[in-house]
Design a protein around this motif. Structure first.
Motif, PDB file in Angstrom:
ATOM      1  N   MET A  23       0.845  -1.196   0.000  1.00 13.87           N
ATOM      2  CA  MET A  23       0.000   0.000   0.000  1.00 13.87           C
ATOM      3  C   MET A  23       0.881   1.246   0.000  1.00 13.87           C
ATOM      4  SD  MET A  23      -2.921   1.197   2.778  1.00 13.87           S
ATOM      5  CE  MET A  23      -3.926  -0.265   2.516  1.00 13.87           C
ATOM      6  N   SER A  24       0.581   2.180  -0.879  1.00 16.66           N
ATOM      7  CA  SER A  24       1.375   3.395  -0.988  1.00 16.66           C
ATOM      8  C   SER A  24       1.134   4.304   0.210  1.00 16.66           C
ATOM      9  CB  SER A  24       1.017   4.136  -2.270  1.00 16.66           C
ATOM     10  OG  SER A  24      -0.324   4.605  -2.208  1.00 16.66           O
ATOM     11  N   LEU A  25       2.004   5.323   0.346  1.00 17.11           N
ATOM     12  CA  LEU A  25       1.845   6.269   1.442  1.00 17.11           C
ATOM     13  C   LEU A  25       0.530   7.036   1.297  1.00 17.11           C
ATOM     14  CD1 LEU A  25       2.919   7.720   3.942  1.00 17.11           C
ATOM     15  CD2 LEU A  25       4.188   9.251   2.430  1.00 17.11           C
ATOM     16  N   THR A  26       0.155   7.355   0.064  1.00 15.75           N
ATOM     17  CA  THR A  26      -1.113   8.065  -0.160  1.00 15.75           C
ATOM     18  C   THR A  26      -2.294   7.227   0.302  1.00 15.75           C
ATOM     19  OG1 THR A  26      -0.177   9.227  -2.068  1.00 15.75           O
ATOM     20  CG2 THR A  26      -2.577   9.146  -1.893  1.00 15.75           C
ATOM     21  N   ALA A  27      -2.290   5.953  -0.059  1.00  9.87           N
ATOM     22  CA  ALA A  27      -3.379   5.065   0.355  1.00  9.87           C
ATOM     23  C   ALA A  27      -3.367   4.856   1.864  1.00  9.87           C
ATOM     24  CB  ALA A  27      -3.258   3.724  -0.364  1.00  9.87           C
ATOM     25  N   ALA A  28      -2.173   4.718   2.444  1.00  7.65           N
ATOM     26  CA  ALA A  28      -2.080   4.535   3.890  1.00  7.65           C
ATOM     27  C   ALA A  28      -2.580   5.776   4.629  1.00  7.65           C
ATOM     28  CB  ALA A  28      -0.627   4.238   4.285  1.00  7.65           C
ATOM     29  N   THR A  29      -2.279   6.959   4.079  1.00 11.47           N
ATOM     30  CA  THR A  29      -2.743   8.202   4.699  1.00 11.47           C
ATOM     31  C   THR A  29      -4.255   8.326   4.578  1.00 11.47           C
ATOM     32  OG1 THR A  29      -0.648   9.271   4.116  1.00 11.47           O
ATOM     33  CG2 THR A  29      -2.490  10.702   4.719  1.00 11.47           C
ATOM     34  N   ARG A  30      -4.797   7.942   3.431  1.00  7.58           N
ATOM     35  CA  ARG A  30      -6.248   7.978   3.248  1.00  7.58           C
ATOM     36  C   ARG A  30      -6.925   7.023   4.227  1.00  7.58           C
ATOM     37  NH1 ARG A  30      -6.452   6.068  -1.523  1.00  7.58           N
ATOM     38  NH2 ARG A  30      -5.913   8.034  -2.540  1.00  7.58           N
ATOM     39  N   SER A  31      -6.348   5.837   4.386  1.00 10.02           N
ATOM     40  CA  SER A  31      -6.895   4.867   5.327  1.00 10.02           C
ATOM     41  C   SER A  31      -6.831   5.381   6.761  1.00 10.02           C
ATOM     42  CB  SER A  31      -6.125   3.545   5.210  1.00 10.02           C
ATOM     43  OG  SER A  31      -6.536   2.622   6.200  1.00 10.02           O
ATOM     44  N   GLU A  32      -5.706   6.021   7.098  1.00  9.58           N
ATOM     45  CA  GLU A  32      -5.549   6.562   8.447  1.00  9.58           C
ATOM     46  C   GLU A  32      -6.527   7.701   8.704  1.00  9.58           C
ATOM     47  OE1 GLU A  32      -4.190   6.706  12.237  1.00  9.58           O
ATOM     48  OE2 GLU A  32      -3.576   5.242  10.706  1.00  9.58           O
ATOM     49  N   THR A  33      -6.766   8.522   7.705  1.00  5.97           N
ATOM     50  CA  THR A  33      -7.730   9.617   7.846  1.00  5.97           C
ATOM     51  C   THR A  33      -9.123   9.074   8.120  1.00  5.97           C
ATOM     52  OG1 THR A  33      -6.426  10.978   6.317  1.00  5.97           O
ATOM     53  CG2 THR A  33      -8.697  11.656   6.736  1.00  5.97           C
TER      54      THR A  33
END
Length: 272
Positions: free
Chosen positions: A1-11
């Motif tokens: 999972m990319s950082l963008t996807a991980a950040t979206r998931s965390e949000t």
């Protein structure tokens, strides 16, 4: 999972629970009530209408001091939300599927830091709005300058937002280092509400102690904000107070050290 996807998931993870807005609501009430009480007392003292033997307060810098209530007493809330961002995952075992989806654990931690910046700005806006809204009215009612058009005040607001962001990052570091949620929260509250206040109060009576207490995180946060209700009697050029940029550097240092230690000593360990 990319950082963008991980950040979206965390949000999604952070804003899908009630904890963030409950803490934000308590922050607004706590800061607003404190700023209102101080606004009434300080404005009355500045105009000489407080009565009794109360000494008059200078009008210069009064607005900034009252507005700094957001950071002086409200910093514990971004610190708590940052801690809960991590410890809640350890407590509820949601970190296990997160690491399975994103095996690179450093990427997960970076995602939390990025969302922490967002939460810090959000909490900063809430805290500043509460302190200004509660105290500016008392200044205006007493014919005192609320300084809401002053560039210096808006620069102070910017530094206060930065302080909130750094406090969230410090909380994330604490949560990553101390996995136990109860232990982390108790430790945060004991340090911020007892140990540091006692140490800073003792510095007023013990020669040379202020040279060390000014590097405590709460003192550094006050220095970054550029004003504090706890340092009204301290001269602006006092050696016991750091410059705003130095206060920011100290606070950033705490965040970096805690996050790095949390990553090295705890984040890479088994979570189940």
């Amino acid at each position: 999972m990319s950082l963008t996807a991980a950040t979206r998931s965390e949000t999604t993870k952070q804003f899908s629970t009630a904890m963030w807005w409950i803490l934000a609501l308590v922050l607004a009430v706590y800061v607003g009530f404190t700023a209102a009480v101080l606004g009434y007392v300080f404005a009355a003292a500045a105009t000489g209408s407080l009565g009794g033997e109360a000494p008059p307060l200078p009008e210069d810098g009064l607005a900034g001091t009252l507005y700094s209530t957001a950071t002086a007493v409200g910093y514990v809330f971004p610190l708590l939300i940052g801690t809960l961002m991590v410890t809640a995952e350890f407590r509820h075992k949601t970190l296990t599927p997160t690491f399975l989806a994103t095996p690179r654990r450093g990427r997960v931690l970076w995602a939390k830091l990025l969302v922490g910046v967002l939460l810090g700005v959000l909490y900063g806006v809430v805290g500043i709005a509460a302190s200004v809204g509660a105290s500016a009215g008392f200044l205006l009612a007493n014919d005192l300058d609320a300084e809401l058009t002053s560039p210096e005040i808006w620069a102070q607001f910017g530094r206060m937002l930065l302080a909130y962001v750094l406090w969230v990052l410090i909380g994330i570091g604490v949560g990553a280092l101390v996995r136990n949620q109860v232990g982390a929260i108790v430790g945060v509250l004991v340090f911020t509400q007892f140990l540091e206040p006692v140490g800073r109060a003792a510095a007023a009576f013990v020669d040379g102690l202020a040279e060390y207490t000014r590097y405590l995180p709460g003192a550094a946060s006050d220095a970054l904000a550029g004003a504090s209700v706890f340092s009204m009697g301290v001269p602006a050029d006092s050696s016991s107070t750091l410059e705003w940029w130095a206060g920011g550097a100290v606070l950033l240092g705490y965040a970096v050290v805690l996050v790095v230690l949390g990553h090295l000593l705890s984040w890479r360990r088994d979570v189940s």
